[in-house]
Design a protein around this motif. Structure first.
Motif, PDB file in Angstrom:
ATOM      1  N   THR A   1       1.271   4.458  -2.868  1.00 28.63           N
ATOM      2  CA  THR A   1       1.403   6.209  -3.022  1.00 28.63           C
ATOM      3  C   THR A   1       2.450   6.412  -3.500  1.00 28.63           C
ATOM      4  O   THR A   1       2.538   7.818  -4.386  1.00 28.63           O
ATOM      5  CB  THR A   1       1.272   6.638  -1.334  1.00 28.63           C
ATOM      6  OG1 THR A   1       0.082   5.427  -0.736  1.00 28.63           O
ATOM      7  CG2 THR A   1       0.550   8.068  -1.137  1.00 28.63           C
TER       8      THR A   1
ATOM      9  N   GLU B   1       1.146  -1.664   0.146  1.00 25.89           N
ATOM     10  CA  GLU B   1       0.613  -0.402  -0.020  1.00 25.89           C
ATOM     11  C   GLU B   1       0.816   1.244  -0.415  1.00 25.89           C
ATOM     12  O   GLU B   1       0.426   1.968  -0.674  1.00 25.89           O
ATOM     13  CB  GLU B   1      -0.781   0.384   0.978  1.00 25.89           C
ATOM     14  CG  GLU B   1      -2.214  -1.660   1.180  1.00 25.89           C
ATOM     15  CD  GLU B   1      -3.376  -1.194   2.049  1.00 25.89           C
ATOM     16  OE1 GLU B   1      -3.256  -0.430   3.258  1.00 25.89           O
ATOM     17  OE2 GLU B   1      -3.338  -2.074   2.354  1.00 25.89           O
ATOM     18  N   GLN B   2       2.419   1.148   0.254  1.00 23.23           N
ATOM     19  CA  GLN B   2       2.599   2.682   0.658  1.00 23.23           C
ATOM     20  C   GLN B   2       3.342   2.924  -0.972  1.00 23.23           C
ATOM     21  O   GLN B   2       3.631   3.603  -1.648  1.00 23.23           O
ATOM     22  CB  GLN B   2       3.629   1.852   1.969  1.00 23.23           C
ATOM     23  CG  GLN B   2       4.784   3.181   2.074  1.00 23.23           C
ATOM     24  CD  GLN B   2       5.751   2.679   3.175  1.00 23.23           C
ATOM     25  OE1 GLN B   2       5.945   1.888   3.762  1.00 23.23           O
ATOM     26  NE2 GLN B   2       6.288   3.765   4.444  1.00 23.23           N
TER      27      GLN B   2
ATOM     28  N   VAL C   1      -6.012   3.952   0.599  1.00 22.23           N
ATOM     29  CA  VAL C   1      -4.749   4.684  -0.450  1.00 22.23           C
ATOM     30  C   VAL C   1      -4.905   5.769  -1.619  1.00 22.23           C
ATOM     31  O   VAL C   1      -4.333   6.092  -2.503  1.00 22.23           O
ATOM     32  CB  VAL C   1      -4.444   3.152  -0.545  1.00 22.23           C
ATOM     33  CG1 VAL C   1      -4.293   3.031  -2.415  1.00 22.23           C
ATOM     34  CG2 VAL C   1      -3.456   2.283  -0.238  1.00 22.23           C
ATOM     35  N   SER C   2      -6.419   5.568  -2.025  1.00 24.49           N
ATOM     36  CA  SER C   2      -7.675   5.857  -3.328  1.00 24.49           C
ATOM     37  C   SER C   2      -7.782   7.441  -3.316  1.00 24.49           C
ATOM     38  O   SER C   2      -7.688   6.931  -2.400  1.00 24.49           O
ATOM     39  CB  SER C   2      -8.165   4.869  -3.737  1.00 24.49           C
ATOM     40  OG  SER C   2      -8.853   5.232  -3.079  1.00 24.49           O
ATOM     41  N   ASN C   3      -7.380   7.428  -4.176  1.00 23.58           N
ATOM     42  CA  ASN C   3      -8.086   9.276  -4.570  1.00 23.58           C
ATOM     43  C   ASN C   3      -9.233   9.234  -5.181  1.00 23.58           C
ATOM     44  O   ASN C   3     -10.243   9.916  -4.516  1.00 23.58           O
ATOM     45  CB  ASN C   3      -7.212   9.721  -5.629  1.00 23.58           C
ATOM     46  CG  ASN C   3      -5.545   9.692  -4.997  1.00 23.58           C
ATOM     47  OD1 ASN C   3      -4.553   9.660  -5.733  1.00 23.58           O
ATOM     48  ND2 ASN C   3      -5.416  10.430  -4.347  1.00 23.58           N
TER      49      ASN C   3
END
Lengths: 290, 309, 252
Positions: free
Chosen positions: C192, C188-189, C213-215
């Motif tokens: 980004t 997940e890191q 995590v998502s925009n």
């Protein structure tokens, strides 16, 4: 830059097409070879097919020669081989699949079966010669031949039976155990009936392999020139492939045609056996499903 | 509700069944052990008769003499010409069978739609089921005359014909074993390659074949052992003159063909000349055993490298 | 707002008679992480596989509609799918490294494209492994078999492999579902980080992951795109009742 990239792309596409053609060609060659083989043999042998080919004994005169003794011998051998091989092969398969613990002895047995299937068939013939013909004094008889053949096709039989046993789902066994059945009861009443079509198919295939093999029978010296119908397992005999081989070896051109005719008979016989095997499997599968 | 007495009775019955169960288990175990017995029997029987031979002929002569003339005077007992014949025909067979078999395997596994597979696979199985005497006939009466037209120095009996036809005979073995190895490669790997922009032939040659390599090599080596042990094709089409030569267009004799020749002849059982077939037999066994060992070692080594699949 | 990296119009996918993706219109923004969420069988993976034409490989799949990559329809007749797959990379649910060395895995894509010089490959492999946060862990083991790596490392290798062909978009199909929590956190890191240079689309059945995590987030249900918007809005004040029910766990 763009031109180099498109060049590379077209080269990749071209490679793909060339490789695909090569792969298709390879497959095609195999198929063509089979076709040519069948057509050539059939055309050589067709003029020699006749009823007396099947009913006459072998003879020095090509017009009189027939396959009678070879046919009898082959049928005797096939039947006896199947009878001997069936209990041994099925028994081994049942033990290996249903009973055997996962230890080194079991893997050794499995490895051994693999090795056995790689031993050249003529060496089985030498075994038969030394053991059955000589040591057990059975002579160069049908029973010696059948015992030898049974050993040859045994690995095949074990593998086919084991595959048939594998097709029976685990759930059936558990259901039977849950009802209090002993292991042998589960095998005899639940597993075997369902695996039977596959096992029978395997037996018929083993028998058809026995019919087609000449090498072991040559080693135990099945006769080349037989002019009687074998009436007991202790009689001497000959089989189809050996008769064909004998005719091929004769210098007169007519015998070449006879040999081809013999091949046609042999192939028809094998085709019939394989068809029976497939029919058996389908028919029993239908019954089990009901 | 079962009474205590009947419950006790039924327990005793189960104990008796246990004995019959055990007997059955032992019987089945014996039939499984039988296969080991067979292998030992083959080895022992052939070796026993071969010892009779080696009491009269030294192993050194057997392995180093370059002439094999047990039926003529003076007698020479060098097995090398027979081994050379066998190796020649096997090599030609492999050179024929491997490209064709592998090509067909890649086609069937990576390209062919289901309809095509359903037609082609049975045809290959038919090829595999044809008795070798038929192949021998084909080699002698069709292939050799054909070769003579293009290569006039070819003799009636020669190693090339036999080798080519043996190759065709072996194709189904190479093809189906290699195909099994390729099909075992998980689709997930293929997808990964496609997702990187690979084309089908690149997926096949750069991912599937390398992953299946151990199985493919094993299939080739197993086919070689099949070629070495084959009898009828070489007996019919290759010849009966043991000859140590570099020319495959001449007639030679293979080990198995020699055994056939003597078995069909008039030589009495038990004589030195007859026992030559056991000496040749044990040599054949040794070669096949070695080849199978290499195949086994090979699959073990490669599957260790790529374990986890 | 710059031009979207991927845009779909009236996108539908059939598997035989099964209408798996229904009339989806979606814009994936460049250099952002877009999550696609929804219950099992809602069509999110199928939708994802439209973006790199992987559905082409399924025999009875039929795709209708338009998928624009940088304004060009990737489903046009004269488009080469393998070229699309170079620009739109994919990471799968179950890590699928090739049974080759770590180095060869990363070098696979560049070799396909004709790059064979050792120095070029060395540099590409290193850069991809660094971008996938794997370099430090494998730099002494480049020639070891990739199968020997842990699950999380294998997945990062697959990411590096995808990066090595220098794509524009990276598709991830439930990339963490086969991994333990620590490996998941690392990936997940990584996502980004990657979004700075690439466009990332993630399919996930883990709502919290999408939220973390998502925009932007897209919610799919039974093949339809139910709602699509900024992640904060989807999770805090969804406009559609169905979305709200899914988010709050009333069905899954």
């Amino acid at each position: 830059m763009k031109a180099r990239k498109t060049g590379r792309k077209t080269r990749r596409r071209l490679t793909g097409t060339i490789l695909l053609s090569l792969f298709v060609l390879s497959t095609g060659i195999a198929i063509i070879a089979l076709t040519v083989l069948i057509i050539d043999t059939a055309s050589d042998g067709a003029p020699w097919l006749s009823w007396h080919l099947l009913t006459n004994f072998s003879s020095r005169d090509p017009k009189q020669a027939g396959l009678r003794s070879a046919l009898f011998g082959s049928i005797w051998i096939a039947a006896l081989t199947g009878a001997i091989c069936f209990p041994l092969g099925v028994g081994s398969a049942i033990y290996l699949h249903e009973y055997a613990p996962k230890n080194r002895l079991t893997s050794f047995i499995n490895l051994n079966i693999f090795n056995l299937s790689g031993v050249p068939s003529i060496l089985y013939g030498l075994l038969g010669l030394g053991l059955f013909v000589d040591l057990l004094a059975l002579g160069r008889s049908i029973i010696a031949g059948a015992l030898t053949m049974a050993l040859l096709v045994l690995p095949m039989m074990i593998v086919a039976s084991r595959e048939a046993l594998v097709t029976v789902p685990e759930g059936r066994r558990f259901g039977a155990y849950a009802l209090g059945a002993s292991q042998w009861q589960v095998v005899r009443r639940v597993v075997l009936p369902e695996a039977l079509p596959g096992i029978l198919t395997g037996t018929v295939l083993a028998m058809s392999r026995a019919i087609g093999e000449a090498a072991p029978m040559i080693a135990i010296s099945a006769l080349l020139y037989v002019t009687f119908d074998p009436t007991s397992p202790l009689d001497r005999f000959t089989v189809l492939p050996i008769q064909i081989f004998n005719w091929i070896s004769r210098p007169q051109a007519a015998f070449a045609g006879l040999a081809a005719a013999g091949i046609i008979v042999l192939l028809v016989l094998l085709l019939a056996m394989n068809a029976v095997a497939i029919l058996l499997r389908d028919r029993y599968q239908k019954r089990v499903r009901e | 509700m079962a009474s205590p007495e009947s419950r006790a009775g039924s327990l005793r019955k189960r104990h008796k069944e246990k004995l019959s169960e055990r007997i059955i288990r032992q019987a089945l175990f014996l039939s499984a052990i039988f296969s080991i017995v067979v292998l030992i029997a083959i080895l022992v029987t052939i070796a026993y008769q071969a010892i009779g031979f080696f009491e009269q002929v030294s192993i050194v002569e057997f392995l180093t003499e370059t002439r094999w003339t047990p039926l003529f005077q003076p007698q020479h007992f060098g097995v090398l010409p027979l081994v050379a014949g066998t190796l020649w025909v096997s090599a030609i067979a492999l050179f024929t069978a491997v490209p064709i078999g592998l090509g067909a395997a890649v086609f069937l596994s990576e390209y062919a739609p289901d309809r095509v597979r359903r037609v082609v696979k049975p045809i290959l199985e038919i090829l595999a089921g044809i008795p070798t005497v038929v192949y021998g006939y084909f080699a002698l009466t069709f292939v050799t005359p054909l070769l003579v037209r293009f290569l006039p120095t070819v003799t009636v009996f020669n190693a090339l014909s036999a080798g080519l036809v043996m190759g065709i005979m072996i194709v189904p073995m190479v093809s189906s074993l290699s195909e099994d190895a390729m099909i075992a490669v998980p689709d997930l790997l293929r997808e990964g390659a496609y997702a990187l922009g690979a084309r089908r032939h690149e997926v096949a040659t750069r991912v599937v074949v390398p992953t299946a390599l151990s199985g493919i090599v094993a299939s080739i080596i197993l086919s070689m052992s099949r070629a070495v042990g084959e009898t009828m094709i070489v007996s019919i089409a290759m010849g009966s003159t043991p000859r140590l030569t570099l020319n495959p267009l001449e007639s030679m004799q293979a080990m198995t063909a020699y055994i056939t020749q003597i078995s069909l002849g008039e030589i009495p059982f038990g004589t030195l000349e007859y026992n030559t077939i056991f000496a040749v037999g044990i040599t054949l066994f040794a070669i096949v055993f070695l080849v199978n060992l290499v195949a086994y070692w090979f699959t073990r080594r490669y599957s260790e490298l790529y374990s986890g699949l | 707002m710059s031009e979207p990296a991927i845009e779909t119009k009236a996108l539908s996918v059939w598997f035989g008679r099964n209408h798996a993706v229904r009339n989806v219109a979606l814009e994936i923004q460049t250099n952002q992480i877009t999550a696609i969420i929804g219950p099992s069988g809602c069509g999110k993976s199928t939708l994802l596989r439209c973006f790199n034409r992987m559905n082409d490989l399924i025999p009875n799949a039929r795709v209708e509609g338009v998928v624009l990559l940088n304004g060009e329809n990737i489903y046009q007749l004269d488009v080469d799918p393998t070229e699309i797959r170079r620009r739109v990379g994919m990471v799968f649910q179950k890590p699928n490294p090739f049974p080759k060395s770590v180095y060869e895995n990363a070098a696979f894509g560049p070799r396909l494209n004709g790059i064979n010089s050792e120095s070029e490959l060395d540099s590409i492999v290193r850069k991809s492994l660094e971008a996938a946060a794997l370099w430090d862990e494998v730099k002494d083991r480049l020639n070891d078999s990739a199968i020997g790596l842990s699950g999380g490392q294998q997945q990062r290798l697959c990411i590096a492999r995808a990066l090595a062909v220098d794509p524009q978009v990276i598709l991830m199909d439930e990339p963490c579902s086969a991994l333990d929590p620590q490996a998941t956190a690392k990936i997940e890191q990584l996502m980004t980080e990657l979004a700075k240079d690439y466009t990332v689309v993630v399919v996930t059945h883990n709502m919290q992951q999408a939220a973390r995590v998502s925009n932007s987030t897209a919610f799919m249900y039974l093949g339809e795109l139910v709602e699509y918007g900024p992640t904060a809005q989807i999770f805090e004040s969804p406009k559609n009742e169905l979305t709200e029910n899914y988010i709050t766990g009333r069905f899954g």
